[in-house]
Design an enzyme around this catalytic site. Structure first.
Site, mmCIF file in Angstrom:
data_model
loop_
_atom_site.group_PDB
_atom_site.id
_atom_site.type_symbol
_atom_site.label_atom_id
_atom_site.label_comp_id
_atom_site.label_asym_id
_atom_site.label_seq_id
_atom_site.Cartn_x
_atom_site.Cartn_y
_atom_site.Cartn_z
ATOM 1 N N ASP A 104 0.824 -1.199 0.000
ATOM 2 C CA ASP A 104 0.000 0.000 0.000
ATOM 3 C C ASP A 104 0.863 1.255 0.000
ATOM 4 O O ASP A 104 0.659 2.167 -0.783
ATOM 5 C CB ASP A 104 -0.947 0.002 1.210
ATOM 6 C CG ASP A 104 -0.223 -0.335 2.519
ATOM 7 O OD1 ASP A 104 0.982 -0.683 2.493
ATOM 8 O OD2 ASP A 104 -0.864 -0.273 3.585
ATOM 9 N N ASP A 107 7.112 4.028 3.385
ATOM 10 C CA ASP A 107 7.422 5.253 4.125
ATOM 11 C C ASP A 107 8.939 5.348 4.291
ATOM 12 O O ASP A 107 9.627 5.881 3.435
ATOM 13 C CB ASP A 107 6.680 5.223 5.465
ATOM 14 C CG ASP A 107 6.824 6.534 6.231
ATOM 15 O OD1 ASP A 107 7.566 7.415 5.782
ATOM 16 O OD2 ASP A 107 6.195 6.672 7.292
ATOM 17 N N VAL A 157 -1.571 9.510 5.931
ATOM 18 C CA VAL A 157 -2.754 9.359 5.083
ATOM 19 C C VAL A 157 -3.560 8.124 5.469
ATOM 20 O O VAL A 157 -3.031 7.168 6.039
ATOM 21 C CB VAL A 157 -2.368 9.276 3.590
ATOM 22 C CG1 VAL A 157 -1.782 10.586 3.105
ATOM 23 C CG2 VAL A 157 -1.393 8.132 3.322
ATOM 24 N N ARG A 169 -9.975 2.177 6.580
ATOM 25 C CA ARG A 169 -9.407 1.365 5.501
ATOM 26 C C ARG A 169 -10.369 1.262 4.325
ATOM 27 O O ARG A 169 -9.951 1.067 3.186
ATOM 28 C CB ARG A 169 -9.125 -0.066 5.997
ATOM 29 C CG ARG A 169 -7.978 -0.183 6.978
ATOM 30 C CD ARG A 169 -7.646 -1.660 7.186
ATOM 31 N NE ARG A 169 -6.862 -1.916 8.387
ATOM 32 C CZ ARG A 169 -5.536 -1.809 8.469
ATOM 33 N NH1 ARG A 169 -4.843 -1.441 7.418
ATOM 34 N NH2 ARG A 169 -4.903 -2.059 9.588
#
Ligand code: XMP
Ligand code: MG
Length: 184
Positions: A104, A107, A157, A169
């Protein structure tokens, strides 16, 4: 769930459902082109990658199988440390298979670089990464991402698989939360 259900918890929509869908079309076309004549094993990283996995896989013409891994990275607060523990391992052997990790968001990239090393040691035929989102710090981790949806600013986010305290979600878009959400 949509923006109206969020009330004043939603600060802004960063990436709309339409933008996500258009990008998924592009990513699937790229994957189909690169894996032509091959079968790909999609490895989704739970829980966040569930939406990307479902939507990306349904756009593929390439034959694929799917498997899932759940990992937890130790760290202080919201920063991951790169020390990773496997909560759920793959169900099957990946040796000799064309593995595409489906994420997804990347980072710091620490979780992913650990995962790449771990899966590479199992001797797949090939190993690549697809992610819907990537934050600026990911550049420091030097992980090669073959398919990236959007480079986003360094904001927290939610939506499209990403949660805050387990929620949001099921938003069909990517958004940010109003500050009051974090205080309550
Ligand atoms: P790394 O190791 O790349 O960790 O720092 C990536 C994981 O951190 C989580 N993450 C987020 N989750 N909104 C979220 O809901 C965010 O903005 C965000 N940034 C990082 C996520 O679990 C991801 O897999
Ligand atoms: Mg994830």
């Amino acid at each position: 769930m949509d923006a109206a259900d969020m009330g004043n918890d939603l600060a802004e929509v960063l990436i709309s459902e339409q933008q996500l869908n258009d990008k998924l079309d592009e990513m699937a076309a790229d994957i189909d082109r690169d894996y032509r004549g091959k079968e790909v094993l999609l490895v989704g990283v739970l829980n966040g990658a569930v939406m990307v996995m479902a939507d990306l896989s349904r756009r593929l013409h390439t034959h694929c199988t799917m498997d899932w891994m759940a990992v937890s990275s130790y760290g202080s607060g919201t920063k991951s440390s790169g020390v990773v523990r496997i909560l759920k391992d793959l169900s099957a052997d990946v040796m000799g298979k064309h593995v595409l990790i489906v994420e997804d968001i990347i980072d710091s990239g620490l979780t992913l670089s650990w995962l790449i090393k771990n899966l590479a040691s199992r001797e797949p035929a090939s190993l690549r990464v697809a992610t819907m989102l990537r934050k600026p710090d990911a550049a420091k981790a030097h992980v090669e991402v073959a398919y990236c949806g959007f480079d986003i600013p360094n904001k927290f986010v939610v939506g499209y698989g990403l949660d805050y305290a387990g929620k949001y979600r099921n938003l069909p878009f990517i958004g940010t939360l109003a500050p009051h959400v974090y205080r309550s």
